[in-house]
Design a protein around this motif. Structure first.
Motif, PDB file in Angstrom:
ATOM      1  N   LYS A 121       0.944  -1.228   0.090  1.00 15.93           N
ATOM      2  CA  LYS A 121      -0.057   0.289  -0.252  1.00 15.93           C
ATOM      3  C   LYS A 121       0.489   1.449  -0.018  1.00 15.93           C
ATOM      4  O   LYS A 121       0.348   2.257  -0.486  1.00 15.93           O
ATOM      5  CB  LYS A 121      -0.879  -0.293   0.999  1.00 15.93           C
ATOM      6  N   ARG A 122       2.086   1.176   0.984  1.00 18.92           N
ATOM      7  CA  ARG A 122       3.001   2.427   0.586  1.00 18.92           C
ATOM      8  C   ARG A 122       2.992   2.922  -1.109  1.00 18.92           C
ATOM      9  O   ARG A 122       3.570   4.143  -1.541  1.00 18.92           O
ATOM     10  CB  ARG A 122       4.262   2.111   1.407  1.00 18.92           C
ATOM     11  N   SER A 123       3.192   2.042  -1.824  1.00 17.57           N
ATOM     12  CA  SER A 123       3.273   2.068  -3.145  1.00 17.57           C
ATOM     13  C   SER A 123       2.652   1.900  -4.070  1.00 17.57           C
ATOM     14  O   SER A 123       2.787   3.356  -5.092  1.00 17.57           O
ATOM     15  CB  SER A 123       4.636   0.682  -3.907  1.00 17.57           C
ATOM     16  N   TYR A 124       1.465   1.864  -3.700  1.00 16.33           N
ATOM     17  CA  TYR A 124       0.212   1.632  -4.385  1.00 16.33           C
ATOM     18  C   TYR A 124      -1.292   2.281  -3.474  1.00 16.33           C
ATOM     19  O   TYR A 124      -1.765   1.693  -2.960  1.00 16.33           O
ATOM     20  CB  TYR A 124      -0.430   0.550  -5.567  1.00 16.33           C
ATOM     21  N   PRO A 125      -0.925   3.235  -2.788  1.00 16.17           N
ATOM     22  CA  PRO A 125      -2.039   4.018  -2.320  1.00 16.17           C
ATOM     23  C   PRO A 125      -2.890   3.656  -2.240  1.00 16.17           C
ATOM     24  O   PRO A 125      -4.123   4.003  -1.751  1.00 16.17           O
ATOM     25  CB  PRO A 125      -1.529   5.662  -1.461  1.00 16.17           C
ATOM     26  N   SER A 126      -3.589   3.696  -3.648  1.00 16.45           N
ATOM     27  CA  SER A 126      -5.386   4.407  -4.106  1.00 16.45           C
ATOM     28  C   SER A 126      -5.644   3.202  -4.533  1.00 16.45           C
ATOM     29  O   SER A 126      -7.059   3.044  -4.990  1.00 16.45           O
ATOM     30  CB  SER A 126      -4.967   5.043  -5.835  1.00 16.45           C
ATOM     31  N   LEU A 127      -5.269   2.136  -4.858  1.00 12.89           N
ATOM     32  CA  LEU A 127      -5.457   0.699  -4.724  1.00 12.89           C
ATOM     33  C   LEU A 127      -6.520  -0.076  -3.116  1.00 12.89           C
ATOM     34  O   LEU A 127      -5.970   0.382  -2.352  1.00 12.89           O
ATOM     35  CB  LEU A 127      -3.933  -0.486  -5.280  1.00 12.89           C
ATOM     36  N   ASN A 128      -7.814  -0.520  -3.644  1.00 15.12           N
ATOM     37  CA  ASN A 128      -8.407  -1.021  -2.376  1.00 15.12           C
ATOM     38  C   ASN A 128      -8.184  -2.539  -2.509  1.00 15.12           C
ATOM     39  O   ASN A 128      -7.842  -3.055  -3.462  1.00 15.12           O
ATOM     40  CB  ASN A 128      -9.898  -1.076  -3.203  1.00 15.12           C
ATOM     41  N   ILE A 129      -7.551  -3.058  -0.921  1.00 19.08           N
ATOM     42  CA  ILE A 129      -7.362  -4.052  -0.980  1.00 19.08           C
ATOM     43  C   ILE A 129      -8.237  -4.857  -0.020  1.00 19.08           C
ATOM     44  O   ILE A 129      -9.010  -4.117   1.391  1.00 19.08           O
ATOM     45  CB  ILE A 129      -6.309  -4.153  -0.303  1.00 19.08           C
ATOM     46  N   SER A 130      -9.099  -5.907  -0.096  1.00 18.51           N
ATOM     47  CA  SER A 130     -10.322  -6.643   0.907  1.00 18.51           C
ATOM     48  C   SER A 130      -9.787  -7.813   1.014  1.00 18.51           C
ATOM     49  O   SER A 130      -9.277  -8.421   0.381  1.00 18.51           O
ATOM     50  CB  SER A 130     -11.616  -6.268   0.064  1.00 18.51           C
ATOM     51  N   VAL A 131      -9.620  -8.426   1.799  1.00 17.77           N
ATOM     52  CA  VAL A 131      -9.361  -9.569   2.856  1.00 17.77           C
ATOM     53  C   VAL A 131     -10.649  -9.843   3.301  1.00 17.77           C
ATOM     54  O   VAL A 131     -11.353  -9.568   4.401  1.00 17.77           O
ATOM     55  CB  VAL A 131      -8.457  -9.277   3.585  1.00 17.77           C
ATOM     56  N   VAL A 132     -10.285 -11.033   3.123  1.00 19.35           N
ATOM     57  CA  VAL A 132     -11.691 -12.066   4.200  1.00 19.35           C
ATOM     58  C   VAL A 132     -11.086 -13.297   4.684  1.00 19.35           C
ATOM     59  O   VAL A 132      -9.887 -13.562   3.261  1.00 19.35           O
ATOM     60  CB  VAL A 132     -12.640 -12.899   3.359  1.00 19.35           C
ATOM     61  N   GLU A 133     -11.499 -13.357   5.761  1.00 13.40           N
ATOM     62  CA  GLU A 133     -10.985 -14.587   6.503  1.00 13.40           C
ATOM     63  C   GLU A 133     -11.560 -16.086   6.178  1.00 13.40           C
ATOM     64  O   GLU A 133     -12.977 -16.096   7.515  1.00 13.40           O
ATOM     65  CB  GLU A 133     -10.284 -14.318   7.985  1.00 13.40           C
TER      66      GLU A 133
END
Length: 321
Positions: free
Chosen positions: A114-126
């Motif tokens: 995220k430091r390199s690509y702050p605009s990308l949205n990452i969604s995590v499901v466990e």
């Protein structure tokens, strides 16, 4: 009807002039007039009242003008979004993680990405491995972390982590000072497990059936932090990956004998399109896995096992994690 015709039509209508539209578009006026004529022929309607000196819209032209503005606006929005996605200024990455694994190894990688690509949205499901495989098959997530065996031919895998399970106790538990414990010994304890698709529970179910012993599951949750806290307070015992226990000084860990190796892999559906954002993250993860010094691998001379290893738990049992 194509976007070029609509574009010329909208510019003429906005300027109320073929000449002004020609100057703005940098297109010869006869070419614009011819394009508008083709559009009218196609629709079999007059769009401009040619009895006036200015380009005045007919009633039909006014209706089309509203649609043209909407359509051209959406085309411009699509072009801009595609450009942002191409430049990785926009995009979504959907990842499935096992509860036991995610916070220990994966979240620092997400933070670095995220430091390199702050605009990308990452969604995590466990969830457990079985559910993650289902989500991958249904394309509800882009890729996930699963235990290595068994691996279906439909998924592509990237080796990520080798580790092994350890037994976890409160500091004052009678078994906390032992050099090793067996799964049989754990069966006599109140057990704390992850919910549903639980690798820990399946291992002990097999052992309990063979030994004809009852298993006492006292608490289940999908929150790793809650499991650690309850174990540290003496509510029960559990099994966790060695790597997720290293930072917890309130909980004692003891190697399990025979050792229970766990190999985790990144997996995605084979021959399936990944967005540029997801492919970029996957490439980043490959690089991190290749360069990582944090992955642990069971060796016969591992110093945590002060004896000769005679037997290793069959990793083919790792159908869930």
């Amino acid at each position: 009807m194509d976007s070029r015709k609509l574009h010329y039509f909208a510019e003429v209508a906005s300027a109320s002039s073929f000449t002004k539209a020609s100057e703005k578009l940098l297109v010869a006026q006869p070419a614009i007039s011819k394009t508008i004529q083709k559009l009218e022929d196609e629709l079999q309607l007059l769009l401009f009242d040619r009895s006036e000196k200015s380009a005045i819209l007919t009633q039909e032209g006014k209706v089309l003008f509203d649609y043209a503005n909407d359509i051209l606006g959406k085309i411009e929005d699509a072009r801009r979004v595609m450009e942002e996605m191409r430049e990785l200024q926009r995009g979504e990455i959907r990842i499935g993680l096992p509860s036991m694994f995610g916070s220990a190894y994966f979240l620092p990688i997400i933070k670095e990405f995220k430091r390199s690509y702050p605009s990308l949205n990452i969604s995590v499901v466990e969830e457990g491995t079985k559910q993650i495989r289902t989500w991958i098959e249904r394309k509800e997530i882009d890729f996930g972390i699963i235990s290595a065996n068994p691996i279906e031919t439909e998924v592509e895998v990237i080796p990520l982590l080798n580790d092994y399970m350890v037994a976890c106790f409160s500091a004052d538990h009678p078994l906390a000072d032992k050099e090793v414990v067996t799964l049989h010994e754990l069966l006599s304890e109140p057990l704390i497990f992850f919910k549903n698709d639980c690798f820990q529970k399946k291992l002990l179910i097999e052992v309990s059936k063979k030994a004809e012993l009852e298993m006492n599951v006292t608490f289940t949750t999908n929150q790793l932090s809650i499991i650690k806290s309850l174990v540290a307070e003496g509510v029960g015992v559990t099994m966790l990956l060695r790597m997720v226990t290293i930072s917890n000084s309130k909980m004692s860990t003891v190697p399990i004998y025979p050792p229970i190796p766990v190999q985790l892999v990144v997996c995605k559906k084979r021959n399936t399109y990944l967005s540029k954002a997801s492919q970029t993250f996957l490439d980043f993860l490959k690089q991190k896995a290749a360069a990582s010094n944090t992955c642990t691998i069971i060796e016969l001379n591992d110093p945590v096992f002060p004896f000769e290893t005679k037997e290793v738990q069959d990793p083919s049992h790792q159908d869930s994690f």
